[in-house]
Design a protein around this motif. Structure first.
Motif, PDB file in Angstrom:
ATOM      1  N   LEU A 120       1.006  -1.295   0.192  1.00 45.27           N
ATOM      2  CA  LEU A 120       0.072  -0.131   0.060  1.00 45.27           C
ATOM      3  C   LEU A 120       0.807   1.280   0.040  1.00 45.27           C
ATOM      4  O   LEU A 120       0.308   2.236  -0.167  1.00 45.27           O
ATOM      5  N   SER A 121       2.198   1.169   0.247  1.00 48.58           N
ATOM      6  CA  SER A 121       2.983   2.327   0.195  1.00 48.58           C
ATOM      7  C   SER A 121       2.855   3.171  -0.832  1.00 48.58           C
ATOM      8  O   SER A 121       2.964   4.537  -0.575  1.00 48.58           O
ATOM      9  N   ASP A 122       3.093   2.355  -1.907  1.00 57.62           N
ATOM     10  CA  ASP A 122       3.029   3.261  -3.269  1.00 57.62           C
ATOM     11  C   ASP A 122       1.577   3.980  -3.632  1.00 57.62           C
ATOM     12  O   ASP A 122       1.720   4.965  -4.241  1.00 57.62           O
ATOM     13  N   ARG A 123       0.593   3.701  -3.110  1.00 58.82           N
ATOM     14  CA  ARG A 123      -0.621   4.136  -3.307  1.00 58.82           C
ATOM     15  C   ARG A 123      -0.899   5.721  -2.244  1.00 58.82           C
ATOM     16  O   ARG A 123      -1.885   6.222  -2.358  1.00 58.82           O
ATOM     17  N   LEU A 124      -0.068   5.645  -1.290  1.00 56.03           N
ATOM     18  CA  LEU A 124       0.058   6.763  -0.199  1.00 56.03           C
ATOM     19  C   LEU A 124       1.387   7.337  -0.170  1.00 56.03           C
ATOM     20  O   LEU A 124       1.904   7.438   0.693  1.00 56.03           O
ATOM     21  N   PRO A 125       1.891   7.914  -1.499  1.00 54.53           N
ATOM     22  CA  PRO A 125       3.142   8.474  -1.305  1.00 54.53           C
ATOM     23  C   PRO A 125       3.182   9.864  -0.489  1.00 54.53           C
ATOM     24  O   PRO A 125       4.394   9.816   0.260  1.00 54.53           O
ATOM     25  N   ALA A 181      -3.840   6.489   5.406  1.00 59.54           N
ATOM     26  CA  ALA A 181      -4.830   6.602   4.579  1.00 59.54           C
ATOM     27  C   ALA A 181      -5.752   7.842   4.551  1.00 59.54           C
ATOM     28  O   ALA A 181      -6.006   8.196   3.485  1.00 59.54           O
ATOM     29  N   PHE A 182      -6.094   8.472   5.638  1.00 63.00           N
ATOM     30  CA  PHE A 182      -6.789   9.643   5.661  1.00 63.00           C
ATOM     31  C   PHE A 182      -5.938  10.762   5.193  1.00 63.00           C
ATOM     32  O   PHE A 182      -6.301  11.623   4.484  1.00 63.00           O
TER      33      PHE A 182
END
Length: 130
Positions: free
Chosen positions: A60-65, A122-123
């Motif tokens: 998920l880290s790439d989705r939340l740069p 995420a937020f």
């Protein structure tokens, strides 16, 4: 992939959970009391959950740069939690050293903090993931 080393670490943690689970089921069943076998199995279960959690955080880290620091802290805390929580349960069950149970909640706190980092990321970074 920003946290790709945690994919490898997560896979190792999960793989070791399988090995420890097999060891517990086959070698410890006749050695440990029912109580301590249950304690050992709890360690295995939480190790697997958080090994998979490490994989998830890394992916998920790439989705939340914009939240890379939080995701990195999440991975670190999940790993620390695994060592403290599961590790203390393994040692406790194998040695019958009950005072080690005092360490286990520290691992639980690390788990909670790690998952809180994911939620905050995420937020905070959710608008980047769209």
């Amino acid at each position: 992939m920003l946290l790709k080393k945690y994919i490898g670490i997560g896979a190792i943690v999960a793989g070791l959970a399988v090995a420890f689970g097999a060891f517990g089921a086959h070698s410890l069943k006749e050695t440990l009391s029912e109580h301590y076998l249950e304690v050992f199995e709890t360690g295995v279960r939480y190790q697997m959950y958080h090994g998979l959690g490490l994989l998830l955080v890394a992916l998920l880290s790439d989705r939340l740069p914009s939240a890379t620091k939080l995701m990195r802290w999440s991975a670190r805390l999940l790993l620390i939690g695994t060592v403290l929580f599961s590790g203390s349960l393994y040692i406790l069950s194998l040695s019958s050293t009950d005072w080690l149970g005092a360490i286990t909640p520290l691992g639980g706190v690390a788990f909670l903090a790690g998952w809180a980092c994911v939620a905050i990321a995420a937020f905070k970074g959710g608008r980047d993931a769209a």
